[in-house]
Design an enzyme around this catalytic site. Structure first.
Site, PDB file in Angstrom:
ATOM      1  CG  ASP A  36      -2.126  -0.910   0.928  1.00  0.00           C
ATOM      2  OD1 ASP A  36      -2.707  -0.790  -0.205  1.00  0.00           O
ATOM      3  OD2 ASP A  36      -2.804  -1.478   1.922  1.00  0.00           O
ATOM      4  CG  ASP A  47      -7.789  -2.988  -2.669  1.00  0.00           C
ATOM      5  OD1 ASP A  47      -8.230  -3.972  -3.381  1.00  0.00           O
ATOM      6  OD2 ASP A  47      -8.188  -2.740  -1.602  1.00  0.00           O
TER       7      ASP A  47
HETATM    8  N1  GLY Z   1      -7.488  -1.145   0.302  1.00  0.00           N
HETATM    9  C1  GLY Z   1      -8.365  -1.327   0.930  1.00  0.00           C
HETATM   10  C2  GLY Z   1      -9.858  -0.801   0.932  1.00  0.00           C
HETATM   11  O1  GLY Z   1     -10.065  -0.331  -0.054  1.00  0.00           O
HETATM   12  O2  GLY Z   1     -10.467  -0.881   1.952  1.00  0.00           O
END
Ligand code: GLY
Length: 393
Positions: free
Chosen positions: A112, A173
């Site tokens: 992330d 994501d």
């Molecule tokens: N990346 C985690 C979410 O979208 O909640």
């Protein structure tokens, strides 16, 4: 006849002027509200190493440390307010909240990093040209690419707590984190970041979407074969359902990849995601989806709506008319809905969060129908994209 035409033309011009004026009004109102709310949040959270995330069901502020995937969003909101206003007060606040993110440069436990560093520091770099931000983007990208396994052809999303190599988990994501890698190649001239981003996007394109155009959330690959072992529901209702934010990440992520590469396959993928969302019979008329397209009548997710609006606005620049206009209008509809009292928190309320009604992780019962910081980030981004497009036209 001539007089009738002139009257008609005058009416048309007046109505387009009125709709133009009302468009500008809702953007102005939301940006003004964003400024009031961000100032409140900034005043409430004195510790700049803690990151506003959401509200508990009781309305208490939830703060996370730098290592949460959401740490970059409040600093990002402050950068967007600086971009919107050019007011040095926001510049100072944005710099102060961004400073601690430097501690993520070598943090290799998550994919992330694009959200956490790429979003806020990328904005900081664009707005200030500060060399320290450039270096942070590059160092963090060096860290992110250590999570790429060439044999699998993907960046690993989460590290297994067991320490075992399998399953090799990849979530939709992850597409969002590629933007930082494209930037790192442009900053350094080193193609490796971009090549890894492209490899990840290529395999995601093939593996992560269903026949009907929707995206899975979590794929469990086998590190030895590089093949998918299991399709998981993740934050969605089930492994066959269409989690709303997952669809938005796919739309936005492939639009961004098309911008960075010019690869038409990415554009086609982004269009398929847009069409899936906009033609879905369960999409409410205000354009704000339910948290999962397969759970109509349950909670809405303003965060997914904000990401969709931002993605559609960019996509509208890459497709011909009348498709472009349709995407622009769909984004406008969403932004108007989010700017209404149904979604926009009253000034001075909600500890400074801008939007109500987002869903974080419903299957876990976490952050259901509450404000969440990334909804505000993508809403601000979409409002500015919308304003720029309006001004351009
Ligand atoms: N990346 C985690 C979410 O979208 O909640």
């Amino acid at each position: 006849m001539k007089r009738y035409s002139i009257v008609l033309l005058a009416c048309l011009l007046a109505s387009s002027f009125l709709s133009e004026a009302s468009a500008q009004r809702f953007v102005r109102r939301s940006l003004e509200r964003a400024a009031v709310q961000a100032a409140l949040m900034d005043a409430e959270v004195a510790d700049t190493t803690l990151y506003p995330t959401s509200l508990s069901p009781e309305g208490e502020m939830e703060l996370k440390t730098i290592r949460s995937w959401v740490s970059g969003f409040f600093p990002g909101n402050l950068w967007y307010l600086y971009a919107a206003t050019q007011d040095p007060m926001w510049l100072g606040k944005a710099r102060r909240r961004t400073a601690a993110l430097a501690g993520l440069a070598d943090y290799d436990r998550t994919h992330d990093l694009g959200f956490m560093v790429g979003c806020p520091v990328g904005l900081g770099l664009e707005l200030t040209q500060d060399e320290a931000y450039r270096d942070l983007i590059v160092r963090t990208s060096e860290t992110l690419v250590t999570r790429f396994d060439p044999a699998v052809g993907l960046i690993r999303s989460w590290t297994n707590k067991s320490g075992k190599p399998n399953p090799y988990l990849v979530i939709i994501d992850n597409m969002m984190n590629l933007e930082m890698l494209f930037r790192a190649s442009k900053l350094t001239g080193d193609p490796k970041f971009r090549e890894i981003a492209v490899a990840h996007a290529d395999k995601t394109l093939v593996q992560h979407f269903r026949e009907d155009g929707s995206a899975y959330h979590v794929l469990a690959y086998d590190v030895n074969t590089g093949r998918v072992d299991e399709y998981r529901g993740g934050q969605g209702y089930s492994n066959t359902s269409a989690w709303a934010r997952g669809q938005s990440w796919g739309l936005y992520g492939f639009t961004m990849c098309y911008r960075e590469t010019g690869d038409k396959r990415y554009l086609e993928r982004a269009v398929r995601s847009a069409e899936y969302i906009l033609n879905h019979p369960n999409l409410p008329s205000d354009g704000v989806p339910y948290w999962d397209f397969d759970r109509p009548g349950e909670e809405r997710d303003a965060s997914a709506a904000a990401v969709i609006a931002s993605g559609l606005l960019e996509l509208s620049g890459y497709v011909p008319q009348p498709q472009a206009r349709r995407y622009f209008r769909a984004a406008e509809r969403i932004l108007k809905s989010l700017s209404s009292d149904k979604y926009l928190n009253p000034a001075g309320s909600a500890h400074g969060f801008l939007l109500a009604h987002s869903v974080g992780h419903k299957p876990k019962g976490s952050q259901v129908d509450v404000p969440i910081i990334y909804a505000d980030y993508y809403f601000l981004e979409a409002l500015l994209r919308y304003r720029n497009l309006k001004n351009k036209h």
